[in-house]
Design an enzyme around this catalytic site. Structure first.
Site, PDB file in Angstrom:
ATOM      1  N   ARG A  92      94.753 106.383  -4.265  1.00  0.00           N
ATOM      2  CA  ARG A  92      96.208 106.305  -4.476  1.00  0.00           C
ATOM      3  C   ARG A  92      96.517 106.020  -5.946  1.00  0.00           C
ATOM      4  O   ARG A  92      97.456 106.585  -6.511  1.00  0.00           O
ATOM      5  CB  ARG A  92      96.800 105.206  -3.573  1.00  0.00           C
ATOM      6  N   ASN A 146     100.291 108.624   6.047  1.00  0.00           N
ATOM      7  CA  ASN A 146     101.119 109.458   5.160  1.00  0.00           C
ATOM      8  C   ASN A 146     100.325 110.599   4.533  1.00  0.00           C
ATOM      9  O   ASN A 146      99.121 110.497   4.408  1.00  0.00           O
ATOM     10  CB  ASN A 146     101.665 108.574   4.025  1.00  0.00           C
ATOM     11  N   CYS A 167     107.364 106.761  11.024  1.00  0.00           N
ATOM     12  CA  CYS A 167     107.521 106.113   9.736  1.00  0.00           C
ATOM     13  C   CYS A 167     108.427 104.906   9.962  1.00  0.00           C
ATOM     14  O   CYS A 167     109.237 104.904  10.899  1.00  0.00           O
ATOM     15  CB  CYS A 167     108.204 107.109   8.801  1.00  0.00           C
ATOM     16  N   HIS A 197     110.520 111.093   4.712  1.00  0.00           N
ATOM     17  CA  HIS A 197     110.730 110.715   3.313  1.00  0.00           C
ATOM     18  C   HIS A 197     111.659 111.669   2.566  1.00  0.00           C
ATOM     19  O   HIS A 197     111.614 111.747   1.336  1.00  0.00           O
ATOM     20  CB  HIS A 197     109.391 110.548   2.562  1.00  0.00           C
ATOM     21  N   TYR A 249     113.882 107.605  -0.541  1.00  0.00           N
ATOM     22  CA  TYR A 249     112.955 108.562  -1.177  1.00  0.00           C
ATOM     23  C   TYR A 249     113.707 109.696  -1.880  1.00  0.00           C
ATOM     24  O   TYR A 249     113.151 110.360  -2.762  1.00  0.00           O
ATOM     25  CB  TYR A 249     111.968 109.130  -0.155  1.00  0.00           C
TER      26      TYR A 249
HETATM   27  C1  G6P Z   1     107.526 102.805   2.806  1.00  0.00           C
HETATM   28  C2  G6P Z   1     107.205 104.050   3.543  1.00  0.00           C
HETATM   29  C3  G6P Z   1     105.820 104.052   4.059  1.00  0.00           C
HETATM   30  C4  G6P Z   1     104.854 103.700   2.965  1.00  0.00           C
HETATM   31  C5  G6P Z   1     105.209 102.384   2.355  1.00  0.00           C
HETATM   32  C6  G6P Z   1     104.371 102.099   1.122  1.00  0.00           C
HETATM   33  O1  G6P Z   1     108.209 101.907   3.490  1.00  0.00           O
HETATM   34  O2  G6P Z   1     108.118 104.347   4.535  1.00  0.00           O
HETATM   35  O3  G6P Z   1     105.541 105.309   4.581  1.00  0.00           O
HETATM   36  O4  G6P Z   1     103.563 103.643   3.470  1.00  0.00           O
HETATM   37  O5  G6P Z   1     106.544 102.330   1.952  1.00  0.00           O
HETATM   38  O6  G6P Z   1     104.381 100.730   0.880  1.00  0.00           O
HETATM   39  P1  G6P Z   1     103.380 100.045  -0.143  1.00  0.00           P
HETATM   40  O7  G6P Z   1     103.575  98.595   0.021  1.00  0.00           O
HETATM   41  O8  G6P Z   1     101.999 100.520   0.234  1.00  0.00           O
HETATM   42  O9  G6P Z   1     103.781 100.562  -1.492  1.00  0.00           O
END
Ligand code: G6P
Length: 435
Positions: A92, A146, A167, A197, A249
């Protein structure tokens, strides 16, 4: 009922365990299996011990096991939950930083970052679906890995397994909106359309009454919605014209420059990418999880973006299992529910859920002003799914160049080459044995 959680060592698992405990009467789970890969063994062990303490404290009769053997976990399962990250958080970090080199957004699920994540993830989830066809053909695959919409579309088109994608964003939006309107979430109904998203709340009902026009005529409501997409210059005017709530998003598309600048500033100031921040959060979380005194989900987990996802996942399973016909906002095949998006494309929308699955409620046209963006992103998604499966660089280039956050074939080519190189170990479909 046997439930298998793939990616059981995830820091989000305590949320799920808490959800199973709260639903002991409506979800009669007998076996719960946490499964992970060898590299995730240490985290899996910590999560297993914490989950055991949580279940024991609650006097739960659920039999909890952990394993690295996926086949064993899948055998006889009724529900399979996927919450994995191919290449782990390090991948990531690359997704988020490589596009920035070219002044393009590196985001976990949208733009070039989400594209790379899809290429890595889709083949792995399809291999899980194949294993399910062999070991638990009647089980439901509940996916929150995701990019959830693309992953779900890949499964629905390429396997016989029944799958629903989800989600936490829809439930988060509804909770936030109920708070803003100072009403009980039970009195709120939203008509929610679009893609995972990239979604839009088209109509808002309170106690059955359509209050959409009324709300958008109020300045403080428009301001609140503008805040969801970052509150930048132009946001209020845009929201007043759209008269719909864009998911947060959408801000990456409407305020791309600001999003890129924020990421660059964070890096300059030493805060790193979101992946770097998540790594630090996870380190603290796992230290906490490892403490033998902890026997509940700690408050700190709410700092992660996925908060409330257990609520979304388990209430969905509850509706399937109890055939209750409740409404859930999930990712399913369009089949004509939203006009203008492909019939054979996954959308995120209101669905009636019972033991035969999630059935989308027809909502017609996308909101005015949202359709060009939504259609472009769907076209990009479908090319990305194709590329993830056949490993064709030309298709991958077409996908990237179709993404509204890329702007230009030159940049698309550079970013594609860098991403394929950086993630080579996780992208065997793009490399022949001699490469
Ligand atoms: C959001 C999305 C999720 C995603 C997350 C990431 O709420 O809806 O799909 O996985 O944020 O969160 P993070 O804490 O990993 O940045």
């Amino acid at each position: 009922m046997k439930v298998a959680i793939i990616g059981g060592g995830s820091s989000y698992t305590p949320e799920l365990i808490e959800g199973f405990i709260l639903r002991r009467d409506s979800l009669p789970v007998k076996d719960l299996v946490l499964v992970d890969i060898e590299e995730g063994q240490e985290k899996l062990d910590i999560i297993y011990e914490l989950s055991k303490r949580m279940l024991e404290k609650a006097g739960s009769k659920i039999k909890l096991t952990k394993t690295l053997d996926r086949d064993q976990a899948l055998k006889g399962a009724s529900y399979v939950l996927t919450q994995l990250r191919v290449g782990r958080i390090e991948a990531r970090a690359k997704d988020e930083s490589i596009p920035l080199k070219y002044h393009r957004l590196g985001q976990e699920t949208t733009g070039a970052g989400g594209f790379a994540k899809a290429l890595r993830t889709i083949p792995v989830i399809l291999s899980i679906a194949k294993d399910m066809e062999r070991l638990c053909p009647d089980a439901w695959l509940i996916n929150f890995t995701n990019p959830s919409g693309m992953v779900t579309e890949a499964v629905l088109k390429n396997s016989k397994i029944r799958s629903i994608g989800l989600c936490n964003a829809p439930i988060g939006l509804q909770r936030g909106l109920a708070d803003q309107l100072k009403i009980d979430p039970k009195d709120l109904y939203v008509e929610y359309v679009g893609l995972n998203h990239l979604s839009w709340t088209k109509r808002i009902f309170v106690k059955g009454r359509d209050v959409t026009e009324e709300l958008f005529s109020k300045d403080d409501f428009v301001e609140y919605v503008a805040g969801i997409i970052g509150g930048h210059k132009g946001a209020k005017e845009l929201v007043a014209a759209l008269k719909t709530i864009p998911s947060y998003y959408c801000s990456y598309f409407f305020f791309e420059d600001q999003a890129i600048q924020k990421d660059l500033d964070n890096i300059k100031e030493g805060k790193g990418t979101r992946a770097d921040q998540v790594m630090a959060l996870e380190e603290d979380l796992f230290k906490l999880y490892a403490s033998p005194d902890l026997d509940e989900k700690p408050e700190q987990l709410s700092k992660r973006g996925g908060a409330l996802y257990s609520e979304a996942a388990l209430s969905l399973i509850e509706s399937i299992h109890n055939n209750d016909g409740k409404m859930h906002i999930v990712n399913v095949m369009n089949k004509g529910a939203i006009t203008g998006l492909p019939h054979d494309g996954v959308i995120e929308t209101n669905c009636i859920v019972n033991k035969s699955g999630a059935h989308p409620i027809a909502s017609g046209q996308l909101p005015r002003g949202s359709s060009a963006l939504t259609k472009a992103v769907k076209a990009y998604e479908q090319l990305t799914i194709e590329a993830a499966i056949d490993g064709c660089r030309q298709t991958a280039l077409l996908a990237l160049v179709s993404n509204p956050l890329i702007h230009g074939a030159d940049k698309a080519l550079d970013i594609l080459n860098d991403l394929l190189k950086a993630h080579k170990p996780y992208l065997p479909q793009f490399y022949s044995k001699e490469d």
